[in-house]
Design a protein around this motif. Structure first.
Motif, PDB file in Angstrom:
ATOM      1  N   GLU A   1       0.831  -1.205   0.000  1.00 36.87           N
ATOM      2  CA  GLU A   1       0.000   0.000   0.000  1.00 36.87           C
ATOM      3  C   GLU A   1       0.867   1.257   0.000  1.00 36.87           C
ATOM      4  O   GLU A   1       0.556   2.252  -0.669  1.00 36.87           O
ATOM      5  CB  GLU A   1      -0.924  -0.020   1.217  1.00 36.87           C
ATOM      6  N   LEU A   2       1.954   1.198   0.747  1.00 36.81           N
ATOM      7  CA  LEU A   2       2.868   2.327   0.791  1.00 36.81           C
ATOM      8  C   LEU A   2       3.457   2.615  -0.581  1.00 36.81           C
ATOM      9  O   LEU A   2       3.501   3.765  -1.029  1.00 36.81           O
ATOM     10  CB  LEU A   2       3.996   2.032   1.799  1.00 36.81           C
TER      11      LEU A   2
ATOM     12  N   ILE B   1      -7.055   6.050   2.596  1.00 37.46           N
ATOM     13  CA  ILE B   1      -7.222   7.177   3.514  1.00 37.46           C
ATOM     14  C   ILE B   1      -7.161   6.744   4.976  1.00 37.46           C
ATOM     15  O   ILE B   1      -6.589   7.444   5.820  1.00 37.46           O
ATOM     16  CB  ILE B   1      -8.545   7.918   3.214  1.00 37.46           C
ATOM     17  N   ASP B   2      -7.732   5.588   5.288  1.00 40.77           N
ATOM     18  CA  ASP B   2      -7.728   5.109   6.673  1.00 40.77           C
ATOM     19  C   ASP B   2      -6.541   4.200   6.976  1.00 40.77           C
ATOM     20  O   ASP B   2      -6.432   3.662   8.083  1.00 40.77           O
ATOM     21  CB  ASP B   2      -9.040   4.364   6.965  1.00 40.77           C
ATOM     22  N   VAL B   3      -5.676   4.023   5.986  1.00 41.81           N
ATOM     23  CA  VAL B   3      -4.510   3.159   6.169  1.00 41.81           C
ATOM     24  C   VAL B   3      -3.241   3.985   6.309  1.00 41.81           C
ATOM     25  O   VAL B   3      -2.437   3.788   7.222  1.00 41.81           O
ATOM     26  CB  VAL B   3      -4.364   2.183   4.974  1.00 41.81           C
ATOM     27  N   ILE B   4      -3.058   4.932   5.388  1.00 45.56           N
ATOM     28  CA  ILE B   4      -1.901   5.838   5.404  1.00 45.56           C
ATOM     29  C   ILE B   4      -2.446   7.256   5.574  1.00 45.56           C
ATOM     30  O   ILE B   4      -3.172   7.759   4.720  1.00 45.56           O
ATOM     31  CB  ILE B   4      -1.096   5.717   4.096  1.00 45.56           C
TER      32      ILE B   4
ATOM     33  N   ARG C   1      -4.906  10.970   2.645  1.00 41.63           N
ATOM     34  CA  ARG C   1      -5.951  11.999   2.623  1.00 41.63           C
ATOM     35  C   ARG C   1      -5.355  13.346   2.201  1.00 41.63           C
ATOM     36  O   ARG C   1      -5.916  14.061   1.363  1.00 41.63           O
ATOM     37  CB  ARG C   1      -6.600  12.132   4.001  1.00 41.63           C
ATOM     38  N   LEU C   2      -4.212  13.680   2.785  1.00 35.74           N
ATOM     39  CA  LEU C   2      -3.596  14.963   2.482  1.00 35.74           C
ATOM     40  C   LEU C   2      -3.172  15.040   1.017  1.00 35.74           C
ATOM     41  O   LEU C   2      -3.371  16.062   0.353  1.00 35.74           O
ATOM     42  CB  LEU C   2      -2.382  15.198   3.382  1.00 35.74           C
ATOM     43  N   ASN C   3      -2.616  13.952   0.509  1.00 32.82           N
ATOM     44  CA  ASN C   3      -2.190  13.954  -0.892  1.00 32.82           C
ATOM     45  C   ASN C   3      -3.372  13.970  -1.851  1.00 32.82           C
ATOM     46  O   ASN C   3      -3.280  14.531  -2.947  1.00 32.82           O
ATOM     47  CB  ASN C   3      -1.301  12.736  -1.171  1.00 32.82           C
TER      48      ASN C   3
END
Length: 394
Positions: A97-98, A120-123, A127-129
């Motif tokens: 995912e990363l 969004i709920d993982v990294i 969300r910011l990106n």
């Protein structure tokens, strides 16, 4: 006090290097972070976390555009990404995912809408990106929807939420959103941890920009301008602040440094550059900017700016041409009065020897295009003077 270097090289404390390197990264000491991290990578070269941190350091050290997105760390140079992808031990799901996340950002947002939403709920940076992606697509409303419920806890989150509120406030004319943005920028720029950083100073400049305190804007922008000489966004704001304080010569020079076509076709850019040209006695260049725009609501507004500013600055020839065009576009208006004044102004400049006599023959067609009882009287007066002074009008 000094921790002995052997403390980091002991095999039983090897993982400590990653945590120390991360601390240095958070303190913006990217070169030191690299040195500490290198010890760990010599023994464990396939570490996903360590390679990611190494890549982040490289990005910070060698890519000046990093400041554009604050200190969001999930940006990977291509070589480091390839290392992560090729390592067979990266089979656990978070690493996959990363890497997917990093690829999106590295490729300038390509695939963002497919990859980032599920992460969004993982990294947390996803969300910011994604917000940054929407901002770059000029989809301010989507960016706001995504970030409005986020309670910021880091300077980067405060900055991004401030940027979104500023963009939305300017787009819909909302003072409330602009006030929120100003408060977020002031909070970051005035904090003890950020006040002497480049993002912190940019925040204070943005805060004062929204407050229209342009002298203070320049204090902060001048302190960091050496880092952003070729940065279009910085130069756009820097030039506006210069122009707002009447320093049109420098503002014109800075506006002309901007290279991005998207920004150069923005009406705010065009209107400010037009005003700079006029205030610097370059009415012809202002007129040429208008001619390049073509027919649009913005071109009509630019024409009004040229007409009024050229009149104010005594550049009556360009004012007359602008008022003449405005009159043709809107015959029922009072643009005739502006054109009449500009044409008389041209004649006055000719009498004073500040305008070539030959310009008079260009004034007559402008006057004849108006259906007004005053026109013939003015034309007769101009013709008589031209005849008496042997000035050809054909």
């Amino acid at each position: 006090r000094k921790i002995h270097k052997d403390f980091y090289s002991r095999t039983d404390f090897l993982a400590l290097n990653v945590y120390v390197a991360l601390c240095y990264y958070k303190l913006d000491y990217y070169d030191v972070s690299q040195e500490v991290l290198a010890v760990y990578l010599q023994s464990i070269p396939e570490s996903t976390i360590a390679l990611n941190l190494k890549a982040c350091n490289h990005f910070r050290l060698y890519n000046g555009k990093a400041a554009e997105c604050g200190s969001i760390c999930f940006f990977l140079p291509q070589a480091e990404l390839k290392n992560l992808i090729d390592i067979s031990s990266c089979s656990f799901e978070f690493a996959k995912e990363l890497i997917r996340h990093n690829l999106v950002v590295f490729r300038g947002g390509e695939g963002a809408l497919q990859v980032l939403p599920p992460l969004i709920d993982v990294i947390s940076e996803a969300r910011l990106n994604l917000v940054i992606y929407y901002l770059r697509q000029d989809d301010v409303q989507e960016a706001y929807t995504l970030i409005k419920d986020l309670e910021p806890t880091t300077p980067q989150e405060y900055i991004l939420k401030g940027v979104v509120n500023a963009a939305l406030g300017q787009e819909i004319g909302s003072r409330d959103h602009l006030k929120i943005a100003q408060q977020f920028f002031q909070l970051v720029g005035g904090s003890a941890s950020e006040c002497d950083t480049i993002p912190g100073r940019q925040c204070m400049a943005s805060c004062f920009f929204l407050l229209r305190q342009f002298e203070d804007v320049l204090i902060y922008l001048n302190s960091v301008k050496s880092y952003f000489y070729t940065e279009d966004t910085f130069n756009f704001n820097y030039a506006q602040a210069k122009a707002a304080l009447g320093n049109y010569k420098e503002a014109e020079e800075i506006f002309l440094l901007i290279q991005g076509e998207k920004m150069k076709t923005d009406y705010v850019y065009l209107s400010w550059l037009t005003r700079c040209y006029i205030m610097n006695q370059k009415g012809r260049l202002a007129w040429e900017l208008y001619l390049k725009m073509g027919a649009s609501p913005d071109s009509f507004s630019l024409l009004q700016l040229i007409a009024n500013d050229c009149y104010k600055m005594g550049q009556f020839y360009w004012a007359a041409k602008a008022f003449d065009t405005l009159e043709k576009l809107d015959p029922d208006s009072n643009y005739w009065e502006g054109k009449r004044g500009a044409c008389v102004g041209i004649f006055q400049l000719i009498l004073a020897g500040r305008e070539p006599k030959e310009t008079l023959k260009e004034v007559l067609p402008l006057l004849r295009s108006t259906q007004n009882t005053q026109v013939e009287y003015i034309i007769r007066a101009l013709r008589k003077w031209a005849k008496d002074n042997r000035v050809p009008l054909t």
